[in-house]
Write a protein that holds these residues in place. Sequence first.
Motif, short mmCIF file in Angstrom:
data_model
loop_
_atom_site.label_atom_id
_atom_site.label_comp_id
_atom_site.label_asym_id
_atom_site.label_seq_id
_atom_site.Cartn_x
_atom_site.Cartn_y
_atom_site.Cartn_z
N VAL A 133 0.82 -1.21 0.00
CA VAL A 133 0.00 0.00 0.00
C VAL A 133 0.86 1.27 0.00
CG1 VAL A 133 -1.98 -1.13 1.06
CG2 VAL A 133 -0.26 -0.05 2.52
N ILE A 135 3.42 2.44 1.91
CA ILE A 135 3.85 3.20 3.10
C ILE A 135 4.86 2.41 3.94
CG2 ILE A 135 1.86 4.73 3.31
CD1 ILE A 135 0.74 2.80 5.40
N GLY A 149 -5.39 9.65 5.26
CA GLY A 149 -5.21 8.69 4.18
C GLY A 149 -4.17 7.64 4.50
N GLN A 150 -3.07 8.08 5.13
CA GLN A 150 -2.03 7.12 5.51
C GLN A 150 -2.54 6.16 6.58
OE1 GLN A 150 0.90 10.07 6.58
NE2 GLN A 150 2.06 9.79 4.68
N GLN A 152 -5.61 5.14 6.89
CA GLN A 152 -6.47 4.16 6.24
C GLN A 152 -5.65 3.13 5.48
OE1 GLN A 152 -9.01 2.51 6.61
NE2 GLN A 152 -10.67 3.88 5.94
N ARG A 153 -4.51 3.54 4.95
CA ARG A 153 -3.62 2.58 4.29
C ARG A 153 -3.02 1.60 5.30
NH1 ARG A 153 -0.39 6.35 -0.12
NH2 ARG A 153 -1.83 5.95 -1.84
N LEU A 156 -5.60 -0.92 5.84
CA LEU A 156 -5.65 -1.84 4.70
C LEU A 156 -4.50 -2.83 4.74
CD1 LEU A 156 -7.00 -2.70 2.10
CD2 LEU A 156 -5.85 -0.82 0.92
N ALA A 157 -3.31 -2.35 5.10
CA ALA A 157 -2.16 -3.25 5.23
C ALA A 157 -2.40 -4.29 6.31
CB ALA A 157 -0.90 -2.44 5.53
N THR A 180 -7.11 12.46 -1.36
CA THR A 180 -6.71 11.30 -0.56
C THR A 180 -7.66 10.13 -0.78
OG1 THR A 180 -5.82 12.80 1.10
CG2 THR A 180 -6.10 10.52 1.75
N GLN A 183 -6.63 8.27 -3.77
CA GLN A 183 -5.43 7.48 -3.52
C GLN A 183 -5.76 6.16 -2.84
OE1 GLN A 183 -3.15 10.33 -1.28
NE2 GLN A 183 -2.28 11.31 -3.09
N VAL A 184 -6.65 6.23 -1.84
CA VAL A 184 -7.05 5.00 -1.14
C VAL A 184 -7.83 4.09 -2.07
CG1 VAL A 184 -8.45 4.09 0.75
CG2 VAL A 184 -6.98 6.08 1.13
N ASP A 187 -5.60 2.11 -4.15
CA ASP A 187 -5.06 0.95 -3.43
C ASP A 187 -6.04 -0.23 -3.49
OD1 ASP A 187 -2.70 2.22 -2.64
OD2 ASP A 187 -3.61 3.03 -0.83
#
Length: 250
Positions: A133, A135, A149-150, A152-153, A156-157, A180, A183-184, A187
């Motif tokens: 994702v 990061i 956004g980070q 939420q990533r 997701l990870a 953002t 961007q998500v 992903d």
Amino acid sequence: MIQFDNVSKRYPNGFEALRHIDLTIEQGEFVAIIGLSGAGKSTLIRTINRMHDISGGTLAVDGINVMDLHGRSLRAFRRRIGMIFQSFNLITRTTVLKNVLTAFVPDLPWWRAVLGIFTRAEKTRALEALDKVGILDKAFVRADQLSGGQQQRVALARTLAQNPQIILADEPVASLDPVTAKQVMDDFLRINRELKITVLLNIHHVDLALQYATRVVGIRAGEIVYDGPAGQVDQAALDAIYQGKQEEPS
């Protein structure tokens, strides 16, 4: 495969959130559920992993009747289904890596879970999930120092680390700004295409639903009023879903 057969959901107060739901989702699909607030979108998502029990009909995942699952079998079933929430559900005072490692906690011996002891293989899987994702460079940063956004990533990870067959996402970009949010959604799309994971999300951004999903399911007052390719959603379909009260993308 996820299969709803005449599924209904009635809450103890008598409110009928789902009515006569017939829906089949094949492995690998990217499906967006749209509709007004209170239409039943979140309820439908949450019946799949038994966060909510159905009141009638049959709901099966890969031929398994989810209402037949209890205890250990239900916990094992839920390991195959990742869940993403609007609020991220992170432990904000610890690192990104440790947040992703919590994906393994349900499978650990109690003493490892209490002491926070993870194997090299588990740490490698967590780092690989962060890399997927984009990061990985944030692995040792505290979660509360990340943007929305980070965060939420990271969520997701964490889901990817459990190697799911299905990802359910309940308004995953509702609290994010438009840039953002895209961007998500990128992903989600990449994970769907590259890893062949089924993605089923409810979303109030109609434009994002039509842009990213291959299939759209529209719900109004607990009933499916549209089910078809995203590219074929026209104004008549939106009117049927929103009764002329389409929510504005935020």
